[in-house]
Design a protein around this motif. Structure first.
Motif, PDB file in Angstrom:
ATOM      1  N   LYS A  99       0.811  -1.218   0.000  1.00 21.73           N
ATOM      2  CA  LYS A  99       0.000   0.000   0.000  1.00 21.73           C
ATOM      3  C   LYS A  99       0.845   1.268   0.000  1.00 21.73           C
ATOM      4  O   LYS A  99       0.369   2.333  -0.404  1.00 21.73           O
ATOM      5  N   VAL A 100       2.088   1.162   0.501  1.00 20.71           N
ATOM      6  CA  VAL A 100       2.945   2.355   0.570  1.00 20.71           C
ATOM      7  C   VAL A 100       4.072   2.304  -0.464  1.00 20.71           C
ATOM      8  O   VAL A 100       5.078   3.004  -0.324  1.00 20.71           O
ATOM      9  N   GLY A 101       3.900   1.483  -1.487  1.00 23.93           N
ATOM     10  CA  GLY A 101       4.836   1.545  -2.607  1.00 23.93           C
ATOM     11  C   GLY A 101       5.698   0.342  -2.881  1.00 23.93           C
ATOM     12  O   GLY A 101       6.404   0.304  -3.903  1.00 23.93           O
ATOM     13  N   ALA A 102       5.706  -0.662  -2.012  1.00 26.17           N
ATOM     14  CA  ALA A 102       6.540  -1.838  -2.247  1.00 26.17           C
ATOM     15  C   ALA A 102       5.895  -2.764  -3.276  1.00 26.17           C
ATOM     16  O   ALA A 102       4.682  -2.779  -3.446  1.00 26.17           O
ATOM     17  N   THR A 103       6.729  -3.521  -3.936  1.00 24.96           N
ATOM     18  CA  THR A 103       6.261  -4.556  -4.860  1.00 24.96           C
ATOM     19  C   THR A 103       6.392  -5.895  -4.157  1.00 24.96           C
ATOM     20  O   THR A 103       7.371  -6.141  -3.450  1.00 24.96           O
ATOM     21  N   ILE A 104       5.416  -6.776  -4.350  1.00 18.76           N
ATOM     22  CA  ILE A 104       5.444  -8.076  -3.685  1.00 18.76           C
ATOM     23  C   ILE A 104       5.897  -9.151  -4.662  1.00 18.76           C
ATOM     24  O   ILE A 104       5.422  -9.226  -5.804  1.00 18.76           O
ATOM     25  N   ALA A 105       6.814  -9.986  -4.219  1.00 17.36           N
ATOM     26  CA  ALA A 105       7.276 -11.121  -5.021  1.00 17.36           C
ATOM     27  C   ALA A 105       6.765 -12.415  -4.395  1.00 17.36           C
ATOM     28  O   ALA A 105       6.509 -12.490  -3.196  1.00 17.36           O
ATOM     29  N   VAL A 106       6.642 -13.455  -5.216  1.00 16.18           N
ATOM     30  CA  VAL A 106       6.085 -14.720  -4.752  1.00 16.18           C
ATOM     31  C   VAL A 106       7.120 -15.575  -4.036  1.00 16.18           C
ATOM     32  O   VAL A 106       6.803 -16.266  -3.062  1.00 16.18           O
ATOM     33  N   THR A 107       8.374 -15.526  -4.467  1.00 16.38           N
ATOM     34  CA  THR A 107       9.428 -16.347  -3.872  1.00 16.38           C
ATOM     35  C   THR A 107      10.701 -15.521  -3.688  1.00 16.38           C
ATOM     36  O   THR A 107      10.869 -14.467  -4.323  1.00 16.38           O
ATOM     37  N   PRO A 108      11.630 -16.002  -2.857  1.00  7.59           N
ATOM     38  CA  PRO A 108      12.927 -15.318  -2.734  1.00  7.59           C
ATOM     39  C   PRO A 108      13.641 -15.225  -4.082  1.00  7.59           C
ATOM     40  O   PRO A 108      14.302 -14.214  -4.371  1.00  7.59           O
ATOM     41  N   CYS A 109      13.505 -16.268  -4.884  1.00  9.12           N
ATOM     42  CA  CYS A 109      14.126 -16.259  -6.209  1.00  9.12           C
ATOM     43  C   CYS A 109      13.594 -15.107  -7.053  1.00  9.12           C
ATOM     44  O   CYS A 109      14.354 -14.423  -7.748  1.00  9.12           O
ATOM     45  N   ASP A 110      12.283 -14.859  -6.989  1.00  9.13           N
ATOM     46  CA  ASP A 110      11.677 -13.766  -7.754  1.00  9.13           C
ATOM     47  C   ASP A 110      12.194 -12.406  -7.287  1.00  9.13           C
ATOM     48  O   ASP A 110      12.372 -11.486  -8.095  1.00  9.13           O
ATOM     49  N   VAL A 111      12.422 -12.273  -5.981  1.00  2.50           N
ATOM     50  CA  VAL A 111      12.948 -11.019  -5.446  1.00  2.50           C
ATOM     51  C   VAL A 111      14.312 -10.730  -6.064  1.00  2.50           C
ATOM     52  O   VAL A 111      14.581  -9.615  -6.556  1.00  2.50           O
ATOM     53  N   VAL A 112      15.197 -11.726  -6.043  1.00  5.50           N
ATOM     54  CA  VAL A 112      16.556 -11.551  -6.561  1.00  5.50           C
ATOM     55  C   VAL A 112      16.526 -11.246  -8.058  1.00  5.50           C
ATOM     56  O   VAL A 112      17.312 -10.438  -8.574  1.00  5.50           O
TER      57      VAL A 112
END
Length: 525
Positions: free
Chosen positions: A278-291
């Motif tokens: 809600k304050v601007g972050a993007t959500i990833a499904v897995t740690p791999c997706d974050v990287v």
């Protein structure tokens, strides 16, 4: 059993080693068995604690008659809360419901109690064992008793509907007898600073917690701290990933977002990510997706095992198609060996690695005043400067040798953990000696030993306020890591070893997820 007090009478009741406490003559709960070989006792419900215990008549005084005399016998927050509750009860008893509602009417309970007492007295007069057990079994399973007043009385815990439980207290030495609760006590006895009740179980493995971990208030993600505003940070244009939104991670990510950084987040409990979205972050499904999405990824999870799972586990960092030129910053408190395992895996796929250990608590994480201890890739350290500025008041680069930051963190945790245990023992000794613990902290603050951190923790110990800023289990984990380092270097750490056992004991008492200040419970009891 004589009845100088009637059911429902409001009283001041005193347990050995504790100040008089506001209570009410009550029907015993099902688990509160009648005391044996004790006469002239009453079951007392203690306001503010939800605990029940058998108290002798000579340790009980009428509430209203002795109110002016006893209301100032303790200055603790718990005591004040108990007094407020009994006063509320006097004004509006319906608000509290039926304190004696244990599934039957009060009359039935009281009649049953009398029948049990008469039956046990008759059986003991005939020298018969308890029904369904042999004398040998009865002897082995007998519950330890505590001397209260001039008779042996079993004191037991009472759990509230919220799960509040009594904290155990050491059994009195055989043959010891406490003073009666007389008027002369009021002038000579120093008030105890804590309100804890006895447990009927003596086994350390079964000793429960008596203070629930306080609910952590929701993090106000949109409120920018004054400290962050003063820093005037120019956010990097790179995209940053963050794995773990726990006590420390949440505060860190809040400051990264509020300082203008682009952040993609992942947490084992996915629901925690929604507020950050809600304050601007993007959500990833897995740690791999974050990287994969981020240029630099930070990891801040519970322990070394969790840190390894982020990298080597299913859908972990190593499953990312490419790590070439990507940065990975490990902020979890880990040992040097774990850090070496992670750097080998990351660098083996072309990535850059930095260990960035953090010194501080939940409050410092939210205010952006942590201390960063870093070691590893220098270029990655430089690329993280705007992030480090947002989350800390200072960052130290300790060289390219992986493990330097972990080792430095372990050394600092040894000093912090031993100091905290020493403070807990000092406060416990002061209380046992009849000294005012608040006075002790006031004096300590004026000595060369003064430390804002220790004074803050000392206040928490006195007030039984263990809202989690640094989980006790994390402190114990760090002490364990320090002992591992000492073993590897053949460095003797006797004080650390003892402190580790103290924290382990506090964990076993049920305080793992409370603040580290809850180690006082182990020292006091």
């Amino acid at each position: 059993m004589s009845e100088p007090y009637k059911l429902g009478d409001l009283v001041w009741a005193k347990m050995k080693g504790f100040s008089p406490w506001p209570g009410r003559v009550a029907i015993p709960t099902p688990e509160l068995k009648p005391p044996k070989k004790a006469s002239n006792v009453q079951c007392i419900y203690f306001f503010g604690t939800n605990n029940y215990a058998w108290i002798e008549d000579n340790n009980i005084k009428p509430y209203q008659e002795f109110k002016e005399q006893l209301i100032k016998s303790s200055k603790t927050a718990a005591f004040k809360e108990a007094v407020n509750q009994i006063e509320e009860y006097i004004e509006n008893p319906e608000k509290f419901g039926d304190l004696d509602d244990h599934g039957r009417s009060a009359e039935e309970e009281f009649d049953k109690l009398k029948d049990v007492l008469e039956e046990e007295e008759a059986r003991e007069s005939r020298g018969e064992p308890e029904e369904g057990s042999s004398p040998e079994v009865k002897k082995k399973s007998a519950t330890p008793k505590i001397r209260l007043g001039n008779s042996k009385v079993k004191a037991v815990k009472r759990s509230s509907s919220a799960g509040l439980k009594g904290t155990p207290r050491k059994k009195a030495k055989s043959g010891s007898v406490s003073r009666s609760f007389t008027d002369s006590d009021l002038a000579t006895e120093k008030p105890s600073m804590l309100n804890h009740s006895f447990s009927k179980k003596s086994s350390l493995l079964h000793r429960p917690s008596n203070i629930l971990r306080p609910d952590t208030p929701p993090l106000d993600l949109e409120n920018v701290s004054e400290t962050l505003l003063e820093k005037n940070i120019k956010a990097s244009q790179m995209k940053f990933g963050f794995l773990g939104l726990g006590i420390m991670g949440s505060g860190i990510v809040k400051n990264l977002l509020n300082s203008g950084h682009k952040v993609v987040v992942w947490n084992r409990t996915a629901a925690k990510c929604k507020d950050f979205e809600k304050v601007g972050a993007t959500i990833a499904v897995t740690p791999c997706d974050v990287v994969e999405e981020a240029d630099i990824t930070f990891s801040c999870v519970a322990d070394p095992q969790a840190a390894k799972e982020m990298v080597f586990g299913n859908c972990g960092v190593l499953h990312c198609p490419t790590l070439e030129s990507k940065g990975y910053v490990e902020m979890t408190s880990i040992d040097a060996d774990t850090s070496h395992d992670i750097v080998e895996a990351i660098s083996g796929k072309g990535g850059r690695y930095l260990e960035a250990q953090i010194q501080g608590s939940k409050t410092q994480a939210e205010e952006g005043t942590l201390i960063i201890l870093a070691a590893g890739d220098r270029s990655l350290f430089d690329d993280c400067q705007s992030c480090f500025k947002a989350m800390s008041k200072n960052s130290f680069y300790l060289g390219s040798d992986i493990g330097n930051a972990s080792k430095m963190n372990s050394v600092l945790q040894v000093v912090g953990g031993v100091s905290l245990a020493a403070l807990a023992e000092g406060l416990a000794l002061a209380d046992r000696a009849g000294l005012n613990q608040a006075d002790l902290l006031d004096v300590l603050a004026l000595t060369p030993l003064a430390s804002p951190h220790l004074i803050l923790k000392g206040r928490a110990m006195i007030e039984s306020s263990y809202s989690t800023h640094q989980p006790l289990t994390h402190m114990q984990k760090d002490l364990k890591l320090a002992l591992g380092l000492g073993d590897a270097l053949e460095q003797s750490l006797p004080l650390t070893a003892t402190t580790n056992e103290i924290f382990k004991h506090a964990k076993r008492l049920g305080y793992a997820n409370h603040d580290a200040a809850a180690v006082y419970i182990r020292a006091r009891f």
